[in-house]
Design an enzyme around this catalytic site. Structure first.
Site, PDB file in Angstrom:
ATOM      1  N   ASP A 165       0.905  -1.145   0.000  1.00 37.65           N
ATOM      2  CA  ASP A 165       0.000   0.000   0.000  1.00 37.65           C
ATOM      3  C   ASP A 165       0.941   1.191   0.000  1.00 37.65           C
ATOM      4  OD1 ASP A 165      -1.446   2.297   0.872  1.00 37.65           O
ATOM      5  OD2 ASP A 165      -3.079   0.952   1.420  1.00 37.65           O
ATOM      6  N   HIS A 166       1.057   1.888  -1.135  1.00 39.98           N
ATOM      7  CA  HIS A 166       2.149   2.862  -1.232  1.00 39.98           C
ATOM      8  C   HIS A 166       2.000   4.002  -0.233  1.00 39.98           C
ATOM      9  CE1 HIS A 166      -0.555   5.159  -3.918  1.00 39.98           C
ATOM     10  NE2 HIS A 166       0.219   6.197  -3.678  1.00 39.98           N
ATOM     11  N   GLU A 202      -8.044  14.686  -4.301  1.00 41.83           N
ATOM     12  CA  GLU A 202      -7.239  14.761  -5.526  1.00 41.83           C
ATOM     13  C   GLU A 202      -7.882  15.741  -6.503  1.00 41.83           C
ATOM     14  OE1 GLU A 202      -5.313  10.808  -6.658  1.00 41.83           O
ATOM     15  OE2 GLU A 202      -7.370  10.251  -6.199  1.00 41.83           O
ATOM     16  N   HIS A 262      -5.868   2.753   1.148  1.00 45.15           N
ATOM     17  CA  HIS A 262      -5.144   3.871   1.742  1.00 45.15           C
ATOM     18  C   HIS A 262      -5.840   4.481   2.970  1.00 45.15           C
ATOM     19  CE1 HIS A 262      -3.061   3.273  -1.909  1.00 45.15           C
ATOM     20  NE2 HIS A 262      -3.760   4.079  -2.669  1.00 45.15           N
ATOM     21  N   LYS A 294     -12.026  12.480  -6.494  1.00 51.45           N
ATOM     22  CA  LYS A 294     -11.271  13.014  -7.624  1.00 51.45           C
ATOM     23  C   LYS A 294     -11.930  14.310  -8.078  1.00 51.45           C
ATOM     24  CE  LYS A 294      -9.225   8.727  -9.084  1.00 51.45           C
ATOM     25  NZ  LYS A 294      -7.920   8.906  -8.457  1.00 51.45           N
TER      26      LYS A 294
HETATM   27  C1  BG6 Z   1      -3.875   4.860  -6.169  1.00 54.67           C
HETATM   28  C2  BG6 Z   1      -5.255   4.958  -6.762  1.00 54.67           C
HETATM   29  O1  BG6 Z   1      -3.786   3.737  -5.343  1.00 54.67           O
HETATM   30  O2  BG6 Z   1      -3.591   6.029  -5.403  1.00 54.67           O
HETATM   31  C3  BG6 Z   1      -5.380   6.208  -7.608  1.00 54.67           C
HETATM   32  O3  BG6 Z   1      -5.520   3.816  -7.556  1.00 54.67           O
HETATM   33  C4  BG6 Z   1      -4.969   7.437  -6.826  1.00 54.67           C
HETATM   34  O4  BG6 Z   1      -6.712   6.357  -8.105  1.00 54.67           O
HETATM   35  C5  BG6 Z   1      -3.613   7.233  -6.160  1.00 54.67           C
HETATM   36  O5  BG6 Z   1      -4.929   8.540  -7.712  1.00 54.67           O
HETATM   37  C6  BG6 Z   1      -3.279   8.377  -5.213  1.00 54.67           C
HETATM   38  O6  BG6 Z   1      -1.955   8.239  -4.765  1.00 54.67           O
HETATM   39  P1  BG6 Z   1      -1.092   9.533  -4.374  1.00 54.67           P
HETATM   40  O7  BG6 Z   1       0.196   8.968  -3.872  1.00 54.67           O
HETATM   41  O8  BG6 Z   1      -0.950  10.345  -5.635  1.00 54.67           O
HETATM   42  O9  BG6 Z   1      -1.870  10.266  -3.325  1.00 54.67           O
END
Ligand code: BG6
Length: 497
Positions: free
Chosen positions: A183-184, A222, A246, A348
């Protein structure tokens, strides 16, 4: 004491989906940065695997371009890239064909007496439908052993059942200790700092509960739209795309009990308990506890943008009801958090790109300044995760004045950029890849966490279906449907904006 079994150093990383978007934007630039910092093992091969029939030279050119156009482009130099490129080998594979992964075996386990030592990391930067087939094929060609590791990206499934099927398929080839589910958000510096803020300081813990905290808000807003990903996004929606992973991970870090140590089991045991304690939102409750929205045309970042249904790729699905915005009033049924609302919100094409966590404390129990007309605002701890990293604690403060006593809100600010400005901002994947290399899975999601979060999400999706809850329209560039404001205001709370 660290009692986790640790995995030894690796000899290679195989990147499936090596020519894909994530590999281009994040993975190659992250691996390059780690190499520049001397953080990759001295002998460490990088194998790019994808279906295209590319020559080694063409593939290296692609990797070079991806670094030069990435967030790490300032690190690029010819000498460092020349050294990095010597690690890279391109291997065309076709998972859909019989023996389609054979070329990999030839590289990783060549015939003959010499058996290379060390583990191999398999990174699946592919569609989730390929996770099972790739794991099966890797096992069948005999290149998985006890030293191997597998890295998979979200989404793991689209509901509890499909998550189980995917987890079973991965688990048939790899033990849980070898599986790294990314989970980044957990790789972001500011998110890791949340754990430090809570557990490396003693002042917050006595207040970190329902006695002192009135409400918590987690927002990931976003400005981008669906960014050419319409087919994927339309079958997914904001709840599955962002909340299941997330936002729930952020909620776990805010709400979990103190782990005994910063080891994978200790941290993940506490996180999963939070997920188990989330009060289910099901049936008609979805109407009062959640708000779904979908953006219509509007202005974002000063430019006119089309509505979701008119995005490229929408085609005949122009009647789609998929949500691009979701707000939820969640509750955690345990001793620490009973009665405290956790407001979650993501969408979004919102007004600003910002991710933040707001902890609002209860008001002072008695206002001794009421007679002089002063109102007291509750203290707030604001943890900004992006775009800037900042922690602000708001306090009531006397305005300097000899004539009368006047009070106002003042923020104690800790700006990470100002204090650590000279430190290079890392791509979250740099930290995640380094942890995989070191065999540290504390910042990766365990199987039971994935399935527990899906269970909660499934309840909401089912409630939407049975109550026929349609997405409400909001203009691109706004903060979402007006119903999202009512979701908090009904309970005497307001979104922090
Ligand atoms: C991803 C989603 O996991 O995370 C995307 O699939 C989203 O839809 C993105 O835009 C957001 O990541 P970050 O790091 O740009 O906040």
């Amino acid at each position: 004491m660290n009692i986790e079994p640790s995995l030894p150093e690796c000899r290679a990383l195989v990147l499936f989906g090596a020519t894909g978007d994530l590999a281009k934007r994040m993975l190659w630039p992250s691996l390059y940065a780690l190499d520049c910092d001397g953080l990759l093992p001295v002998i460490f091969q990088l194998i790019g695997a994808a279906t295209s029939q590319l020559s080694q030279q063409d593939f290296i050119a692609k990797v070079k371009e991806s670094i030069q156009t990435s967030a790490n482009k300032q690190l690029y130099n010819d000498v460092a890239f020349e050294r990095f490129s010597k690690r890279i080998q391109y291997v065309p594979v076709d998972i859909k064909a019989d023996h389609g992964l054979e070329p990999l075996r030839a590289v990783l386990a060549p015939a003959g007496d010499h058996k290379p030592e060390g583990g191999v990391i398999f990174y699946l930067s592919t569609g989730p439908q390929l996770f099972g087939p790739i794991c099966l094929a890797l096992r069948e060609i005999g290149i998985v052993d006890k030293l191997s590791r597998i890295v998979v990206e979200k989404p793991i499934g689209t509901n509890t059942d499909t998550a189980r099927i995917t987890n079973d398929a991965i688990g048939a080839a790899f033990d849980e200790g070898q599986i790294f589910r990314i989970d980044h958000y957990l790789g972001k510096e500011a998110v890791q700092n949340l754990v430090a803020l809570r557990f490396a300081n003693s002042i917050f813990e006595p207040l970190w509960n329902a006695n002192a905290i009135e409400q918590v808000q987690i927002t990931v807003a976003e400005t981008v739209g669906v960014d050419g990903r319409w087919p994927f996004y339309d079958s997914t929606g904001a709840l599955r795309d962002m909340v299941q992973s997330h936002l729930l991970q952020l909620l776990c870090l805010v709400a979990m009990e103190p782990p005994a140590s910063f080891t994978p089991s200790a941290v993940r045991n506490e996180k999963v308990k939070v997920l188990w304690s989330l009060r289910p939102i099901t049936g008609a409750d979805v109407v009062t506890q959640t708000v779904r929205g979908q953006y219509s045309a509007g202005f974002c970042g000063g430019k006119a943008v089309v509505g979701y249904r008119d995005e490229t790729g929408a085609g005949a699905n122009a009647t789609s009801d998929t949500e691009t915005f979701i707000a939820i009033r969640a509750e955690i049924d345990n001793w620490r958090w009973a009665g405290v609302p956790f407001y979650l919100r993501t969408g979004k094409r919102l007004q600003d790109r910002m991710s933040e966590i707001v902890i609002q404390f209860r008001p002072a129990p008695h206002n001794i300044f009421a007679d002089i007309g002063a109102t007291l605002a509750p203290n707030t701890l604001l943890i900004k995760l992006q775009p800037d990293e900042k922690i602000t604690l708001t306090l009531m403060h006397k305005k300097p004045d000899v004539n009368e006593t006047r009070l106002g809100e003042v923020g104690l600010n800790l700006s990470v950029d100002e204090i650590f400005g000279q430190t290079r901002r890392r791509i979250a994947y740099e930290r995640m890849l380094l942890d995989v290399l070191r065999g540290n899975s504390a910042l990766f999601v365990r199987r039971d966490e994935v399935e527990a979060s899906w269970k909660w999400i499934d309840g909401i999706i089912d409630g939407w279906r049975t109550s026929g809850y349609q997405a409400k329209s909001y203009s691109a560039g706004s903060w979402g449907p007006t119903a999202a404001i009512a979701l908090t205001e009904r309970h005497g709370h307001s979104w922090h904006e």
